[in-house]
Design a protein around this motif. Sequence first.
Motif, PDB file in Angstrom:
ATOM      1  N   ILE B 285       0.842  -1.210   0.000  1.00 20.10           N
ATOM      2  CA  ILE B 285       0.000   0.000   0.000  1.00 20.10           C
ATOM      3  C   ILE B 285       0.874   1.256   0.000  1.00 20.10           C
ATOM      4  N   VAL B 286       1.929   1.249   0.839  1.00 23.03           N
ATOM      5  CA  VAL B 286       2.819   2.412   0.872  1.00 23.03           C
ATOM      6  C   VAL B 286       3.445   2.639  -0.495  1.00 23.03           C
ATOM      7  N   ALA B 287       3.906   1.535  -1.120  1.00 18.99           N
ATOM      8  CA  ALA B 287       4.574   1.679  -2.418  1.00 18.99           C
ATOM      9  C   ALA B 287       3.635   2.312  -3.433  1.00 18.99           C
ATOM     10  N   LEU B 288       2.369   1.909  -3.410  1.00 21.09           N
ATOM     11  CA  LEU B 288       1.419   2.490  -4.360  1.00 21.09           C
ATOM     12  C   LEU B 288       1.106   3.942  -4.003  1.00 21.09           C
ATOM     13  N   LEU B 289       0.808   4.151  -2.710  1.00 14.09           N
ATOM     14  CA  LEU B 289       0.395   5.483  -2.259  1.00 14.09           C
ATOM     15  C   LEU B 289       1.538   6.495  -2.367  1.00 14.09           C
ATOM     16  N   SER B 290       2.781   6.002  -2.380  1.00 16.02           N
ATOM     17  CA  SER B 290       3.934   6.919  -2.395  1.00 16.02           C
ATOM     18  C   SER B 290       3.923   7.817  -3.629  1.00 16.02           C
ATOM     19  N   PHE B 291       3.219   7.374  -4.684  1.00 16.01           N
ATOM     20  CA  PHE B 291       3.167   8.192  -5.889  1.00 16.01           C
ATOM     21  C   PHE B 291       2.045   9.232  -5.828  1.00 16.01           C
ATOM     22  N   GLY B 292       1.343   9.285  -4.703  1.00 17.15           N
ATOM     23  CA  GLY B 292       0.222  10.214  -4.623  1.00 17.15           C
ATOM     24  C   GLY B 292       0.316  11.185  -3.462  1.00 17.15           C
ATOM     25  N   VAL B 293       1.530  11.426  -2.968  1.00 19.91           N
ATOM     26  CA  VAL B 293       1.652  12.322  -1.811  1.00 19.91           C
ATOM     27  C   VAL B 293       2.637  13.462  -2.052  1.00 19.91           C
ATOM     28  N   TRP B 294       3.208  13.550  -3.272  1.00 23.26           N
ATOM     29  CA  TRP B 294       4.318  14.481  -3.456  1.00 23.26           C
ATOM     30  C   TRP B 294       3.948  15.936  -3.199  1.00 23.26           C
ATOM     31  N   GLY B 295       2.651  16.243  -3.331  1.00 21.31           N
ATOM     32  CA  GLY B 295       2.232  17.634  -3.192  1.00 21.31           C
ATOM     33  C   GLY B 295       2.517  18.234  -1.826  1.00 21.31           C
ATOM     34  N   HIS B 296       2.736  17.377  -0.783  1.00 19.82           N
ATOM     35  CA  HIS B 296       2.970  17.972   0.537  1.00 19.82           C
ATOM     36  C   HIS B 296       4.337  18.636   0.623  1.00 19.82           C
ATOM     37  N   HIS B 297       5.177  18.414  -0.391  1.00 18.66           N
ATOM     38  CA  HIS B 297       6.453  19.137  -0.417  1.00 18.66           C
ATOM     39  C   HIS B 297       6.267  20.531  -1.006  1.00 18.66           C
ATOM     40  N   MET B 298       5.048  20.805  -1.464  1.00 17.02           N
ATOM     41  CA  MET B 298       4.823  22.050  -2.209  1.00 17.02           C
ATOM     42  C   MET B 298       3.661  22.843  -1.638  1.00 17.02           C
ATOM     43  N   PHE B 299       3.371  22.631  -0.342  1.00 14.50           N
ATOM     44  CA  PHE B 299       2.181  23.257   0.244  1.00 14.50           C
ATOM     45  C   PHE B 299       2.198  24.779   0.156  1.00 14.50           C
ATOM     46  N   VAL B 300       3.363  25.393   0.239  1.00 14.16           N
ATOM     47  CA  VAL B 300       3.362  26.863   0.209  1.00 14.16           C
ATOM     48  C   VAL B 300       3.856  27.416  -1.120  1.00 14.16           C
ATOM     49  N   THR B 301       3.662  26.633  -2.206  1.00  5.68           N
ATOM     50  CA  THR B 301       3.989  27.185  -3.514  1.00  5.68           C
ATOM     51  C   THR B 301       2.797  27.923  -4.100  1.00  5.68           C
ATOM     52  N   GLY B 302       1.664  27.903  -3.373  1.00 11.63           N
ATOM     53  CA  GLY B 302       0.512  28.672  -3.820  1.00 11.63           C
ATOM     54  C   GLY B 302      -0.333  27.965  -4.859  1.00 11.63           C
ATOM     55  N   TYR B 303      -0.311  26.619  -4.864  1.00  8.99           N
ATOM     56  CA  TYR B 303      -1.190  25.948  -5.824  1.00  8.99           C
ATOM     57  C   TYR B 303      -2.583  25.773  -5.219  1.00  8.99           C
ATOM     58  N   ASP B 304      -3.475  25.154  -6.001  1.00  6.00           N
ATOM     59  CA  ASP B 304      -4.887  25.119  -5.649  1.00  6.00           C
ATOM     60  C   ASP B 304      -5.143  24.587  -4.235  1.00  6.00           C
ATOM     61  N   PRO B 305      -5.924  25.316  -3.418  1.00  7.89           N
ATOM     62  CA  PRO B 305      -6.163  24.892  -2.031  1.00  7.89           C
ATOM     63  C   PRO B 305      -6.844  23.533  -1.924  1.00  7.89           C
ATOM     64  N   LEU B 306      -7.713  23.210  -2.878  1.00  6.96           N
ATOM     65  CA  LEU B 306      -8.395  21.915  -2.822  1.00  6.96           C
ATOM     66  C   LEU B 306      -7.389  20.787  -3.013  1.00  6.96           C
ATOM     67  N   VAL B 307      -6.467  20.987  -3.974  1.00  9.20           N
ATOM     68  CA  VAL B 307      -5.433  19.975  -4.213  1.00  9.20           C
ATOM     69  C   VAL B 307      -4.578  19.815  -2.958  1.00  9.20           C
ATOM     70  N   ALA B 308      -4.294  20.933  -2.303  1.00  9.46           N
ATOM     71  CA  ALA B 308      -3.506  20.869  -1.077  1.00  9.46           C
ATOM     72  C   ALA B 308      -4.217  20.041  -0.019  1.00  9.46           C
ATOM     73  N   LYS B 309      -5.552  20.176   0.046  1.00 11.19           N
ATOM     74  CA  LYS B 309      -6.302  19.382   1.025  1.00 11.19           C
ATOM     75  C   LYS B 309      -6.218  17.902   0.694  1.00 11.19           C
ATOM     76  N   ILE B 310      -6.324  17.582  -0.594  1.00 12.65           N
ATOM     77  CA  ILE B 310      -6.256  16.172  -0.995  1.00 12.65           C
ATOM     78  C   ILE B 310      -4.891  15.597  -0.614  1.00 12.65           C
ATOM     79  N   PHE B 311      -3.834  16.372  -0.877  1.00 11.38           N
ATOM     80  CA  PHE B 311      -2.499  15.884  -0.522  1.00 11.38           C
ATOM     81  C   PHE B 311      -2.340  15.765   0.995  1.00 11.38           C
ATOM     82  N   THR B 312      -3.018  16.632   1.740  1.00 16.26           N
ATOM     83  CA  THR B 312      -2.981  16.494   3.200  1.00 16.26           C
ATOM     84  C   THR B 312      -3.561  15.152   3.621  1.00 16.26           C
ATOM     85  N   VAL B 313      -4.696  14.788   3.010  1.00  8.87           N
ATOM     86  CA  VAL B 313      -5.339  13.530   3.384  1.00  8.87           C
ATOM     87  C   VAL B 313      -4.455  12.344   2.995  1.00  8.87           C
ATOM     88  N   THR B 314      -3.950  12.326   1.748  1.00  2.93           N
ATOM     89  CA  THR B 314      -3.139  11.175   1.332  1.00  2.93           C
ATOM     90  C   THR B 314      -1.880  11.076   2.182  1.00  2.93           C
TER      91      THR B 314
END
Lengths: 223, 806
Positions: B285-314
């Motif tokens: 599960i970690v190996a699969l999910l690892s491809f869906g969490v990268w956005g948390h390295h970019m939380f303050v780059t100012g991208y879409d807030p909804l996407v940021a929430k999704i990355f928070t959950v993943t």
Amino acid sequence: MVSSTSEIFQPLFDLFVWLGILVGVVVIAIFLIVIFKYRDRGSKTPEPEDTPILGKVPEERGHPRSVVISLALSIVILTFLLNGTFAVIDTLNTPPSGTLNVQVNGFQWGWKFVYPNNYEDTVLRVPKDETVILKIVSNDVAHSFGVLEYKTKMDALPGRTNTIWFIPKDTGEYNIVCFEFCGVGHAYMKTKLIVMDPAEFQDWYSKVKPAEAEHPVQGASRP
Amino acid sequence: MSEEHHIPPSYSIKRWLFSTNHKDIGSLYIVTSLYFLFVGGALALLVRVQLTVPNNNFIASSAFNQAFTTHGLIMVLWFLSPFAFGFANWIVPLQIGARDLAFPRINALSYWLYLFSGILLLMSSAAGLPDGGWTLYAPLTTLRFTPNLGLSLAAGGLILFIVSITVSSVNFITTILKMRAPGMKLMQMPMFTWTILLTVFMMLYAFPSLLAGTIMLMGDRTLGTMYFGSPQGGSLLWDHLFWFFGHPEVYVVLFPAMGAIGDIIPTFTRRPLYGRKYIIMSFIIVALLSFGVWGHHMFVTGYDPLVAKIFTVTTIAISLPFDIIVIAMIESLVKGKVRLKTPMLFVLGSIALFIVGGITGVFLGSVALDYALRGTYFVVAHFHYVMVGGGVVALFGAFYYWYPKITGKMYDEGLGKAHFVLSVIGFTLLYFPMFMNYEMPRRVVTFTETQWAFTNYLSTIGGFVFGLAQILMLYNFYESSKTGAPAGSNPWNGFTLEWAVPSPPPQNDFDVTPRFSEDGTISLPGLGAFANGGTHTMSTAHAEHGIMESHLSQWPVALAGAAFTLILGILGVTLLPTASFIEGMLYLWILLTGFILGGLGLYGFAKEKFVSFEDEEAEGWPFKHVARVRMGVWVFLASEVILFGTFIGAYIFIRAGTLDWPAINTVFQIQHGAINTFILLTSSFTAVMALVYSKRESKAGVIGSLLLTIFLGLWFLYNKATEWQELFHEGHTFDSGVVMSTYYITTGAHGAHVIGGLAAMTILIGGALKGRHMGEHGSENIHNFGLYWHIVDIIWIFLFPLFYLI
């Protein structure tokens, strides 16, 4: 609390810290107790019956119960944390209106602040208790504009405009720092946020004109 | 060379240059990665000394930046994974009862590419080490802001390194999926082998993103393309490309360590791992999910807030499978007989440190906290707890665990325990204070704030304790290799198959192939089942059954050297405009040498008769009826799809931000693209013809079809060249903006793949002329080439509409 953002940050951070300490201490304590209790004391500790031996794949063991219990506990804790996060993130993302708008330009290596009347400065002066909206851009590489004491920051990227906002709750001087590595002058890309009494600020703001910058805008000298 | 039946002794240089044996390659990996550990560690100590006190002037800002950047690159890429793969090389074939990896020469090639990539990185010190942070954030890393050659050399090294990782991943996947001992089910594999399997899958699909990003960066730096210098691409594009690779990379360095933990715990508690099934499921599960969490390295780059929430959950969700793994590992100790030997101490220490690292990771998964914590020492503390605490410390445990197997000698237990105690004390002093500096910006050369003075002071002391402790480990291993007591084949009463062979294992590993029966009993045909408790081990007396050739080959090192020379030559050519005549001739000469060496290497590699171990009965579920090379080709092609997926993703990202994209048929003429589409589709057909003729054993048919395919490939390239020439003529050059950047780099990378196909066909024709590649069995190579060629064609089918039709 010195600003709206630090007011938002502190309780959430405390929640994470205390729950984190609780979980960490409990789990590591159990871990250490288990190690101590089941440590090999020579002949006093019997060889377990299901000892894995060479030439045989070890039996599967383990009950889904313990997995379910630990998962359930974690989910409860994480839900708390997620709730806390979601409760404040919308606030951080939606600035109220009727406020002071300042454009922030990050450059190698310094900050330039442009006020609505086109007055430019290298320190940021804002009035206490008023919403300040910052539109953050970069002239060259990626920077990150942060106010240390305010617990907030936002990347300054070339070609993009990012927004943060805060309400200063106390007068005084605060530290503006660059939080994204941006070259040899990165450590020196600092300036001050000066929070003034609203009346004082109005007085100051009505006197400045676009032409007469208090401090001429230029990069910090190379160290 | 392969006619020699005995390998040269271990003091022979020839042995270490030409060996393809997995154990030799493993040792080379371990020694080389340890060298990089100490280089990276020395750089870290420079950083620590500079930060000992506020307002320090120990080193200048530029030196400091080079030190922390190179420290990060070396530790994450050139130390951690290669160190783990030293053990994987040694242990995985033993654990699954194979006698080597699927492609031993490719394995040697991986190592030599790795070594040469590291040399390129270190060579850059002559022109200034890379200094943009290990994350290489653009546009700081573009030529405009970092003009020195050092970064280009390092980026060249990075490209070589990724090639090494890719071929190595293909090798391990094929080995583990195709070469298990007869009867061995996937679920019967030891934990270390399991995590290596998942690691190489993550590597294979994460690194292409970094490869594509690095190629774009090199294009920007050498050709003047504008991926990262433009607002449409810029910082955010690099962030996405880098972190799509970067987050799986965290698990890439962590998984092998956790797998070793999964084997060491049962050995030292004398009980089977608790909830093994759930642990394996969690890893997957970690190996699969690892491809869906990268956005948390970019939380303050100012991208879409909804996407940021999704990355928070993943991101927060990915802590759940780790929760299962850690709890199961702790539960494994219950009612056991926990022997606190050095390997076990390191493993237990690693789990405790990883718990802290994991909990603090949840902090950074929260987008709200990230507004405060991002870019501070909290982040530095967190990832060192995960990667050093969870990763390196456990791998040190693995080193003590397998050291007796590798050397046949026992290490000094007292020194080992001292190393553990000092490491834990040093580690804690070094990294824990960094959590308390959760306001201090990272990557600053100095600071004035007195409230950070004491914690930084502690960190520096800790750094030296931690660093010096590692010298103790080296001393222990070095002394013990000469004076240590003989270890015997199974010093720990281990249960996995590597403990069934002598220490060190003979060249051929297993005299007879182990067999797994349905109930999990392992037997050795002719030697019977293992006697109670596994005291029965094989001896070298049965060597006549498993005798093997020396398996030396000079071609892997030659090919890697050629790749190294080529990169130097290409970088040299980019300097031509400003170079003197002598320098220019030198660069061209280097480039020419690279080409010649590469051609010779490929020729020698293809021509060499090299028989690798092939066990007809080997367990290959679920790919039992797929030939080994075919399997490798499939796996490799999947990574090619990710590579071009990344180029296309970058195109879409840039196009979405470009308002004045040229209208259809203005810049890119539809007829050029349409004709080339037609040509490539036809060439797919002729490639199939070659396969059909080969099955019918028609030599003339095979050669004719391949020649036709080559002709079509050349025609495609000719059209492409004409089109490029016209575009250049119209003023659409490499540096004319983002549209042309995406066009030239994407279709250029595709064209390079067409050229690679032409080279492969030339080699196939050479074989066909000698009557090879015929019949049902002989057609395998033509079939495998066909798969590659079809993928290259299919990629074009995607590129054609993107550039010409929409």
